[in-house]
Each structure stands twice: as structure tokens, then as C-alpha cells.
Design a protein around this motif. Structure first.
Motif, PDB file in Angstrom:
ATOM      1  N   LEU A  33     -64.432  93.904 -10.352  1.00 53.82           N
ATOM      2  CA  LEU A  33     -65.326  93.268 -11.319  1.00 53.82           C
ATOM      3  C   LEU A  33     -65.072  93.892 -12.683  1.00 53.82           C
ATOM      4  O   LEU A  33     -65.247  95.099 -12.863  1.00 53.82           O
ATOM      5  N   ILE A 146     -74.469  80.166  -9.651  1.00 53.42           N
ATOM      6  CA  ILE A 146     -73.468  81.027  -9.025  1.00 53.42           C
ATOM      7  C   ILE A 146     -73.094  80.490  -7.651  1.00 53.42           C
ATOM      8  O   ILE A 146     -71.918  80.480  -7.265  1.00 53.42           O
ATOM      9  N   VAL A 150     -69.325  79.404  -5.936  1.00 51.11           N
ATOM     10  CA  VAL A 150     -68.691  80.059  -4.780  1.00 51.11           C
ATOM     11  C   VAL A 150     -68.945  79.316  -3.467  1.00 51.11           C
ATOM     12  O   VAL A 150     -68.711  79.875  -2.396  1.00 51.11           O
ATOM     13  N   LEU A 157     -63.786  84.496 -10.442  1.00 44.86           N
ATOM     14  CA  LEU A 157     -65.072  83.976 -10.889  1.00 44.86           C
ATOM     15  C   LEU A 157     -65.334  84.458 -12.310  1.00 44.86           C
ATOM     16  O   LEU A 157     -65.314  85.657 -12.583  1.00 44.86           O
ATOM     17  N   VAL A 159     -68.148  84.520 -15.260  1.00 45.76           N
ATOM     18  CA  VAL A 159     -69.603  84.359 -15.369  1.00 45.76           C
ATOM     19  C   VAL A 159     -70.053  84.813 -16.755  1.00 45.76           C
ATOM     20  O   VAL A 159     -69.777  85.942 -17.181  1.00 45.76           O
ATOM     21  N   PHE A 178     -73.930  90.170  -6.619  1.00 46.23           N
ATOM     22  CA  PHE A 178     -72.600  90.490  -7.151  1.00 46.23           C
ATOM     23  C   PHE A 178     -71.951  91.629  -6.370  1.00 46.23           C
ATOM     24  O   PHE A 178     -70.730  91.641  -6.176  1.00 46.23           O
ATOM     25  N   LEU A 181     -70.388  89.993  -3.480  1.00 47.84           N
ATOM     26  CA  LEU A 181     -69.170  89.290  -3.875  1.00 47.84           C
ATOM     27  C   LEU A 181     -68.021  90.275  -4.065  1.00 47.84           C
ATOM     28  O   LEU A 181     -66.871  89.988  -3.691  1.00 47.84           O
ATOM     29  N   LYS A 182     -68.318  91.455  -4.622  1.00 49.61           N
ATOM     30  CA  LYS A 182     -67.293  92.483  -4.769  1.00 49.61           C
ATOM     31  C   LYS A 182     -66.765  92.920  -3.407  1.00 49.61           C
ATOM     32  O   LYS A 182     -65.553  93.129  -3.239  1.00 49.61           O
ATOM     33  N   VAL A 186     -63.707  89.304  -4.232  1.00 51.44           N
ATOM     34  CA  VAL A 186     -63.608  88.269  -5.258  1.00 51.44           C
ATOM     35  C   VAL A 186     -63.362  88.966  -6.594  1.00 51.44           C
ATOM     36  O   VAL A 186     -64.071  89.905  -6.953  1.00 51.44           O
ATOM     37  N   SER A 187     -62.361  88.517  -7.322  1.00 54.85           N
ATOM     38  CA  SER A 187     -62.120  89.047  -8.666  1.00 54.85           C
ATOM     39  C   SER A 187     -63.118  88.388  -9.611  1.00 54.85           C
ATOM     40  O   SER A 187     -63.290  87.163  -9.594  1.00 54.85           O
ATOM     41  N   ILE A 188     -63.776  89.193 -10.447  1.00 52.96           N
ATOM     42  CA  ILE A 188     -64.845  88.682 -11.309  1.00 52.96           C
ATOM     43  C   ILE A 188     -64.642  89.174 -12.733  1.00 52.96           C
ATOM     44  O   ILE A 188     -64.382  90.359 -12.958  1.00 52.96           O
ATOM     45  N   LEU A 190     -66.955  89.216 -16.014  1.00 53.25           N
ATOM     46  CA  LEU A 190     -68.374  89.042 -16.320  1.00 53.25           C
ATOM     47  C   LEU A 190     -68.639  89.376 -17.779  1.00 53.25           C
ATOM     48  O   LEU A 190     -68.355  90.491 -18.236  1.00 53.25           O
TER      49      LEU A 190
END
Length: 241
Positions: A33, A146, A150, A157, A159, A178, A181-182, A186-188, A190
């Protein structure tokens, strides 16, 4: 640093006659993230919109999963596995929670196991399943936004300002989601103004000013250096513990 899933190199972008991005260099590591920080007007939201092909890119390149997506149309970018949750959330207020998620599941019927996973992330969505999305609270609308992003597996993602205007209890619920999700790798990327939220979740961080990235590194390093926080953001994170 992990292998990058997304790289912006010298990205420039305009909105009408205004030059907003002035050569953004940004690396988003795979499976992490990354928080994009900066004062209002620094170009953070425009960076996300440019990645998605929603803002006119005038220079530089955007590489995703080893492919140059700089000139791809937005639908193709989305089909490649990038989901975007805008600051406006982008939900359909007159449609029910269920209908919003059905529309987002573009590959076919919703996977029941994944839907249950989303209900575990965001219990209010199950409670208000058949209610119009426009009747939800601000925090519940953000959860739905969100969840829409997903409902199908995504590799990346984006955001934009998810905690803006939300009560502390709802922000904590979002942070928990979140975190999960990590754990799913999932690459995020933010964009966020809430420093405690950013510090809790962020692994990598980039700071923007005047349309360019002026600092990048780990969130741990920035969190421990109040002098750097003051220089880059004008406010120490220590004041918000």
C-alpha cells in the motif's frame, strides 16, 4: 523495495488550459500500500485520474505490469485489472446496494465466496442489501464504492480520499478493511489527508508538491522524521498521535 506494478515517468497532464502535473515520477511496489500525500492542489487526484486515462496526458509515460498504458482508453485500463474509487465515490444513488455491485461485476454473475468476503469486510452492505444506495450514510457509501472496485479480483486499486468527512469509528472500520486487502496482496495507491490513517496503513509513501513528487521512501522513515514532515507537509505526524 518490491518489484513495481506501476511506474510513472515524467508524467505531465493538463486540465483545459492549466498545466497540473509537471513531470511526476512515481513507483508503486507490487503487493504494497503506497500513500500519496501532499497539500491541497498538489496534483494527487489528477495523478490518479491520469493513470486511469480520465485526464489528458501530455508527456511522459505510465507503465503497468510491464506495459505502456499511457495512451490506453479508460475501459481497457480497467479491464487490465486497475480499479478506481474517486473522491466522489461514483455510486448510483437510485439503485440498490445489490444492483450497484451487480453492475460492477462486469465478467458475469457475482462470485458467492467473494461476495461473502465483501460482507465480512463491510457488514452494513449485507444489512442494507436491498436499500437504495443514496439512503446510506457517508461511511456506508464509501464502503460500497470500495466494494464495487473489488467485487472482482483486481491487481491494483486506486483510492482517492476515502476518509474525507467520515466519523472516527467509520475510519477505523475502513482501515481494518484496507488491512485485509493488504493481506490479500492487492497493490494499492491511496491518496489521503488523514495522517494517522496513512501512517497505520502505508508501507511506501510519496509526497507531491506543485504537480511533482518531491519525496519518496518508506512510511516508517517519514513517520520517524518530524523535521521532514514539517518540510514536506507543513505539519508533523507526531501532533496527531
Amino acid at each position: 523495495m518490491a518489484e513495481p506494478i506501476l511506474t510513472l515517468s515524467g508524467v505531465k497532464a493538463d486540465i483545459e488550459q492549466y498545466h497540473i502535473l509537471h513531470g511526476v515520477d512515481l513507483v508503486v511496489p507490487r503487493g504494497e500500500l503506497t500513500v500519496l500525500l501532499g497539500r491541497n492542489g498538489a496534483g494527487k487526484s489528477t495523478s490518479l485520474r491520469t493513470i486511469m486515462g480520465l485526464t489528458n496526458l501530455t508527456g511522459g509515460s505510465i507503465t503497468y505490469q510491464g506495459q505502456d498504458i499511457s495512451r490506453w482508453p479508460t475501459p481497457k485500463i480497467a479491464r487490465a485489472g486497475i480499479a478506481f474509487v474517486p473522491e466522489s465515490m461514483g455510486i448510483f444513488g437510485l439503485l440498490t446496494v445489490r444492483e450497484n455491485l451487480v453492475l460492477a461485476a462486469v465478467s458475469g454473475p457475482m462470485d458467492e465466496a467473494r461476495l461473502q468476503w465483501i460482507f465480512d469486510l463491510f457488514p452494513p452492505l449485507k444489512k442494507f442489501w436491498d436499500k437504495p444506495a443514496g439512503t446510506l450514510s457517508g461511511g456506508q457509501k464509501q464502503m460500497l464504492a470500495i466494494a464495487r472496485a473489488v467485487i472482482e479480483p483486481r491487481d491494483l486499486l486506486l483510492v482517492d480520499e476515502p476518509t474525507k468527512g467520515l466519523a472516527p469509528a467509520i475510519i477505523n472500520d475502513l482501515a481494518d478493511a484496507f488491512e485485509q486487502l493488504k493481506e490479500q496482496q492487492v497493490s494499492i495507491l491511496l491518496v489521503e489527508q488523514n495522517f494517522n490513517f496513512s501512517r497505520r496503513l502505508g508501507q511506501s509513501v510519496a509526497v507531491m508538491n506543485d504537480g511533482a513528487v518531491v519525496h519518496s521512501g518508506t512510511m516508517a522513515e517519514l513517520s520517524e522524521n518530524e523535521e521532514l514532515q514539517q518540510e514536506l507537509l507543513g505539519l508533523g505526524l507526531g501532533a496527531h498521535q
